[in-house]
Design a protein around this motif. Structure first.
Motif, PDB file in Angstrom:
ATOM      1  N   SER A  45      18.035 -79.808  42.863  1.00 29.01           N
ATOM      2  CA  SER A  45      18.259 -80.157  44.374  1.00 29.01           C
ATOM      3  C   SER A  45      18.340 -79.505  45.448  1.00 29.01           C
ATOM      4  N   LYS A  89      23.992 -84.311  47.965  1.00 35.20           N
ATOM      5  CA  LYS A  89      24.496 -83.232  48.802  1.00 35.20           C
ATOM      6  C   LYS A  89      26.018 -83.309  49.035  1.00 35.20           C
ATOM      7  N   HIS A  90      26.372 -84.743  49.044  1.00 28.32           N
ATOM      8  CA  HIS A  90      27.708 -85.134  49.342  1.00 28.32           C
ATOM      9  C   HIS A  90      28.861 -84.580  48.379  1.00 28.32           C
ATOM     10  N   GLU A  91      29.748 -83.920  48.844  1.00 31.76           N
ATOM     11  CA  GLU A  91      30.806 -83.240  48.091  1.00 31.76           C
ATOM     12  C   GLU A  91      31.399 -83.940  46.939  1.00 31.76           C
ATOM     13  N   ASP A 145      18.497 -86.740  46.171  1.00 32.47           N
ATOM     14  CA  ASP A 145      18.680 -85.368  46.797  1.00 32.47           C
ATOM     15  C   ASP A 145      19.408 -85.656  47.996  1.00 32.47           C
ATOM     16  N   LYS A 187      30.000 -73.363  45.727  1.00 35.57           N
ATOM     17  CA  LYS A 187      30.080 -74.104  46.772  1.00 35.57           C
ATOM     18  C   LYS A 187      31.732 -74.267  47.241  1.00 35.57           C
ATOM     19  N   LYS A 247      27.777 -76.311  42.505  1.00 39.16           N
ATOM     20  CA  LYS A 247      28.463 -77.350  42.925  1.00 39.16           C
ATOM     21  C   LYS A 247      29.864 -77.267  42.705  1.00 39.16           C
ATOM     22  N   GLU A 252      22.537 -76.422  39.141  1.00 42.81           N
ATOM     23  CA  GLU A 252      23.168 -77.382  40.059  1.00 42.81           C
ATOM     24  C   GLU A 252      24.715 -77.504  39.752  1.00 42.81           C
ATOM     25  N   GLU A 278      20.050 -78.277  47.746  1.00 40.61           N
ATOM     26  CA  GLU A 278      21.328 -77.354  47.999  1.00 40.61           C
ATOM     27  C   GLU A 278      21.335 -76.312  46.872  1.00 40.61           C
TER      28      GLU A 278
END
Length: 563
Positions: free
Chosen positions: A333, A466-468, A462, A284, A280, A276, A335
């Motif tokens: 998660s 997802k929020h940046e 979850d 991403k 992240k 993750e 994403e």
């Protein structure tokens, strides 16, 4: 097909010595490995030493140390002579270690030089001997005080005449092999009793869904004192002639990436938090760094293509040879899994618990089904207790040769864990028509609304994650309302605020104003993406990372009802 005369760890060692004698077994990255034949000699010497010290069948021996070949050989030596190993997590405090040593009634303690200073020998008057894990030799504090930087060394590979004449006991399948003390998420450590049959049956069951052979190389990055890494990442390789490599430093990116290039592992076990963070913090941001990239990423066909390209790059970073990236210990998660799935990365999600030795469900990467934890592995049974007639969801119950004997010195707690011979996992889930298990969350975490709706905090978390600007979150109920604590991605938030400063001519707000604006944005984002009864009433910042268990699950009991 791997098979043993008896389901004991001694039988694993005996077969591997015969079949894979010249194959490398255990090694630090960049060091000379110990082969299976030499490992068997060293293990026999350690067992003889323990016997000479006064350790007999059924006696408890504590094992405290970082991952290393010596840790593995000590584990094999203790268990193959019929004694009981008590692996203790190196992250435990000295007080916790001492409490476990006393509760387990350990007679001997294997301890690394780095962790020896955590123990106060005066608090452990019943220990008859200490063995330094760095060289697998007994030591007396009156003559030597281990210093933390003592290097690891492999004992000499020759039969020790002082120990070779002693007759060592042999374990039986139902004999106790290990007592595993887990911190869990409830704050109440428990000593899980696992027999030889529990552990070895889980080895064989797992091998029925995922092949491991003498050509495999496993890079071990999770603590061996946890059953997940010990069974899947140690006993399985030892049973199949594979090679396990260990890091002699903390697994930071600067250490891990060169190690992967050197070893070129075919298999790695991980907890969700690792992949993750990679997704992240690295993947991403690269895929969404410009307005055009963000637009392409939000369009499913191009997102899948971008994921495929990024996954190939990640595979190469990991050494280019991985065919099995196992993920377990907590829920991955949405994403991060979508990236792995769409990128066709060879991952697999498993589900289990220490009490089941540990694996219950899983699959090979080729049979992975998105957002499931695989299917019940062969030789074990799984069912849903009192399933909801509308959703099919209920508590997961299991039984099989892998299920623990009970909790050490706690028959009352043991009794509460079983229902008509089935182990109650405490996890809520659903089994689809093809046998794949979908996990919903812990039954003790589930929130029942006044209108009778079931809310699973893990599913809301979850969405939050997802929020940046969110790294991790925790959702709980207070006075009938849903509250979320979030630990923000400070690096991304600071960059966001800096960009606003540059673009706003009349910038008058400080970082705190924008921090609160981000919290409001997160709540709006979440509430627009969950059902009406799952909407948040309040969201607060968690300044520091959440305290976690060894498998990186948040210790929820530390944060509930604190506001």
């Amino acid at each position: 097909m791997v098979s043993f005369k008896k389901l004991t760890i001694k039988d694993i060692l005996f077969r591997s010595r015969m079949v894979y004698s010249n194959k490398p077994a255990l090694s630090f990255v960049g060091k000379e490995p110990v082969n299976y034949a030499d490992m068997a000699v060293i293990v026999r010497n350690i067992s003889g030493m323990l016997n000479t010290l006064g350790v007999g069948k059924g006696d408890k021996v504590a094992l405290i140390g970082e991952n290393s070949p010596n840790w593995g050989m000590a584990y094999l030596a203790i268990t193959s002579m019929g004694a009981v190993v008590v692996p203790i997590l190196p992250d435990f405090s000295g007080q916790e270690m001492e409490s476990i040593i006393k509760h387990s009634e350990a007679k001997v303690v294997f301890v690394s030089a780095k962790l020896y200073g955590n123990l106060n020998r005066r608090n452990l008057p019943n220990i008859i001997a200490y063995v330094l894990l760095n060289n697998l030799q007994p030591f007396d504090e009156d003559s030597i005080t281990p210093v933390a930087n003592i290097p690891y060394e492999t004992p000499k590979v020759q039969v020790n005449v002082d120990y070779c004449n002693c007759e060592l006991p042999s374990p039986e399948e139902d004999d106790l092999a290990a007592i595993i003390y887990t911190s869990g998420t409830t704050g109440r450590p428990k000593g899980v009793m696992l027999s030889h049959k529990n552990l070895v049956s889980n080895v064989l069951s797992t091998l029925m869904i995922q092949e491991v052979n003498e050509h495999d190389r496993l890079l071990s990055i999770l603590p061996l004192s946890h059953t997940y890494e010990c069974t899947i990442g140690f006993l399985i390789p030892m049973a199949t002639g594979a090679t396990v490599y260990y890091l002699d430093k903390m697994p930071t990116p600067s250490v891990l990436i060169p190690a992967m290039q050197a070893v070129k592992p075919t298999m790695i076990l991980s907890v969700p938090l690792i992949i993750e963070k990679i997704y992240k913090n690295k993947i991403k941001p690269e895929l969404t760094s410009t307005p055009l990239k963000r637009k392409l990423y939000n369009f499913a066909p191009t997102r899948k293509l971008l994921h495929r390209i990024a996954a190939k790059k990640l595979h190469k970073t990991f050494g280019g040879k991985i065919h099995f990236f196992g993920i377990g210990g907590a829920k991955l998660s949405f994403e991060a899994e979508r990236f792995l799935y769409e990128g066709r990365f060879p991952y697999s999600i498993g589900y289990g618990m220490t009490e089941t030795s540990p694996l219950l469900t899983g699959s090979s990467p080729k049979l992975v089904r998105f957002r499931t934890a695989g299917f019940c592995i062969p030789g074990q049974e799984l069912k849903i207790h009192n399933p909801n007639p509308n959703t099919g969801e209920g508590e997961i119950l299991v039984r099989g040769a892998n299920v623990m004997q009970g909790y050490y010195k706690d028959p009352e707690l043991t009794e509460t864990m079983f229902l008509d011979g089935w182990l109650r996992t405490g996890d809520l889930g659903f089994v689809d028509k093809d046998g794949y298990v979908e996990l919903r969350g812990r039954s003790k975490n589930m929130i029942l609304t006044a209108s009778g709706e079931n809310i699973y905090p893990e599913e809301i978390e979850d969405v939050i994650n997802k929020h940046e600007f969110v790294l991790e979150s925790l959702v709980y109920e207070m006075k009938g309302k849903l509250i979320a604590k979030v630990h923000l991605n400070k690096e991304a938030l600071d960059s966001y605020i800096e960009n606003i400063k540059k673009s706003a001519k009349d910038f008058q707000h400080n970082a705190e104003d924008y921090g609160q604006k981000v919290l409001n944005d997160i709540m709006n984002f979440v509430n627009s993406n969950v059902s009406k009864f799952s909407r948040l009433s309040k969201i607060v910042e968690q300044p520091e990372p959440f305290v976690k268990t060894p498998t990186q699950k948040i210790k929820r009991f530390l944060y509930k009802d604190k506001d």
